[in-house]
Structure formats: structure tokens, C-alpha cells
Design a protein around this motif. Structure first.
Motif: not given
Length: 284
Positions: A17, A20, A38, A41, A43, A46, A116, A224
Motif C-alpha cells: 500500500g 501506490v 489491490s 485494499q 483499490n 487502481g 488507499i 501515500t
């Protein structure tokens, strides 16, 4: 204590994580692994580009990831506990185990999605001015050029994102540190009731490193969320990322906060590899 496969997956998710926000060129196999992880998470965007989702926009991702999914999961865990509580009234030990397991799952979920979600929230504030071709400047959202920053809709989402910043990037680590700090005396005692109750936050760490999970959350928001305010792949972003990664790596080497040698070695190796990748990208 989590089963070994779940602990290994959790570690890989937590570390992936924090990559990204950078424009790093990883080996193909590692990029594939990050994309696969991902899913866990949340995401989603993504993996699938916004333009491929029809009417879905960046605002859809913001609402879905920052509010809808966390609320749905929390409600599901609460409903599961309430549904089982009636049948386990005469079995307090089993009921307590169920509560601890659901609490542990909830903690794991929120910590996994934290990087994220924080990044998506911060991206709401990132606009870029582009020449519209007729001499006028158009302010567009950096991560979605289909979204204009000059609309009342975006102004409303800026207010929403500000509230989410207080709840997620700032609120979660602050709440975590307050919870740990207010119980620090008991957390230094092996086998204490408080340490058992807060086991998802402290069970993997040494007694004198009761605060380490809150530091991990701070590291994630630095690598992030705050990285979003730098141009992706810019020298400034890479330097800042290298400094932050280096400081946390030095702290991990100095304190070796985890109980097991494997966890400490895993943390140091992943931190060192991240620093090396950032520095190598800077030299290209």
C-alpha cells in the motif's frame, strides 16, 4: 494471533500500500503482485481505469472507498455479532472469542485500506491548470481529466474531502495513538487484560514498543497521502519519499519493535528495498 497465511498476506498488503503514490518501475512480476493485492485494499480503481467504468467518476471512488465500504463492513460485523449473541448467552467464553475475532478482523480491514483511502481523499484537492485551446485555462482534477475543479459539485466534494481528512488520515492514527497512550502502563505488562483487549494493535510488538502501530499509520499517510501533493515521479517527491523511508527504516533497525526475528527482518528488508528503489529511480 492470526494464522500464519493471514499474517503473511497482511504484511504484504501493508507494505504494498505504500508504493501506490510513486511512479516507480518495478519488475513485472512484482507489479502484477501489487495489482492483485489491490483487490484486498479496495483499490478497485487502481485495477480498472475510471474511463472504463462508464458513468463512474472519481467522486464515485471517493464515496465508495471512504464511506460506503467501511460503513457496510462495520454494519456487517455488528450484525454478525448481534445475530450470534442471542444463541451464545450461556457461553460467555465463546461469545468473547467471537467478539475478539470480529474486532481483530475490523482492525485489520481498516489498517489495510488506510493508505488507499487516504490517497483518494487527498487527490480531491489536486487540480491542474491546462490550456483549453481557446486561450482559457481549465482547472481539471489531476487523476481524472474528465472532472472539472471549477464546478459547484467539486466545491461540495472539497468540503466532504476535508471532513474525510479529519476522519481518516488524521483521525485514525490520532485515535490509535490516544488509545495506546492512555493504556501505556498496562500495555507494558505481559498478559494484562488491556493488552489482550488491544491485541490487534500490540500483539506483534515488544512490550516497550506498544506505540508502534500508530507510527506505522503515520508512515503510511506520509508515503501515500502526502506524496499526492508532489508531482508524481518528480525529484521533490522522490527525495521526500527517500527521507521518510530512510527515517522509518533507521527506527526499525534501531528498535527492532517486533516480537519475532522474522517480522523484524521482513520489516527491515522491505524498508531497505523501498529506499533502494526510490534512490535508483532518482538516478535514472
Amino acid at each position: 494471533m492470526q494464522p500464519l497465511p493471514l499474517r503473511l498476506l497482511s504484511k504484504k498488503l501493508k507494505e504494498s500500500g505504500c508504493t501506490v503514490a510513486f511512479d516507480l518501475r518495478w519488475p513485472f512480476s512484482f507489479e502484477w503482485l501489487i495489482d492483485a493485492l489491490s483487490v484486498f485494499q479496495l483499490n478497485i480503481f487502481g485495477i480498472v481505469e475510471l474511463g472504463c467504468l462508464g458513468s463512474w467518476s472519481f467522486y464515485s471512488a471517493l464515496i465508495l472507498q471512504a464511506t460506503v465500504m467501511p460503513i457496510v463492513l462495520t454494519a456487517a460485523l455488528a450484525a454478525m455479532y448481534m445475530a450470534r449473541r442471542g444463541s451464545l448467552v450461556d457461553k460467555p467464553d465463546v461469545l468473547e472469542q467471537l467478539y475478539d475475532r470480529l474486532l481483530e478482523f475490523g482492525f485489520t480491514f481498516f489498517f489495510l485500506v488506510y493508505p488507499i483511502v487516504s490517497q483518494v481523499i487527498f487527490q480531491t484537492f489536486m487540480c491542474v491548470d491546462l490550456d483549453g485551446g481557446d486561450g482559457e485555462q481549465s482547472s481539471l482534477l489531476l487523476v481524472d481529466f474528465q472532472t472539472s475543479c471549477n464546478t459547484e459539485t467539486h466545491s461540495g466534494y472539497l468540503v466532504f474531502a476535508t471532513i474525510m481528512v479529519v476522519l481518516w488520515p488524521i483521525g485514525l492514527p490520532t485515535w490509535c495513538f490516544y488509545l495506546l497512550f492512555s493504556n501505556r502502563d498496562e500495555l507494558r505488562k505481559e498478559g494484562s487484560l488491556v493488552r489482550e483487549e488491544l491485541s490487534p494493535l500490540v500483539e506483534n510488538y515488544k512490550l516497550d514498543c506498544w506505540y508502534w502501530e500508530s507510527l506505522e499509520l503515520m508512515r503510511k499517510v506520509f508515503l501515500t497521502g502526502l506524496m499526492c501533493f508532489f508531482r508524481r515521479g518528480s525529484t521533490e517527491q522522490l527525495i521526500f519519499g527517500a527521507i521518510v523511508s530512510g527515517l522509518f527504516l533507521a527506527a526499525s533497525v534501531s528498535k527492532r519493535p517486533f516480537v519475532t526475528k522474522y517480522d523484524n527482518d521482513f520489516k527491515i528488508v522491505t524498508g531497505l528495498s523501498r529506499c533502494c528503489m526510490i534512490l535508483m529511480e532518482r538516478s535514472r
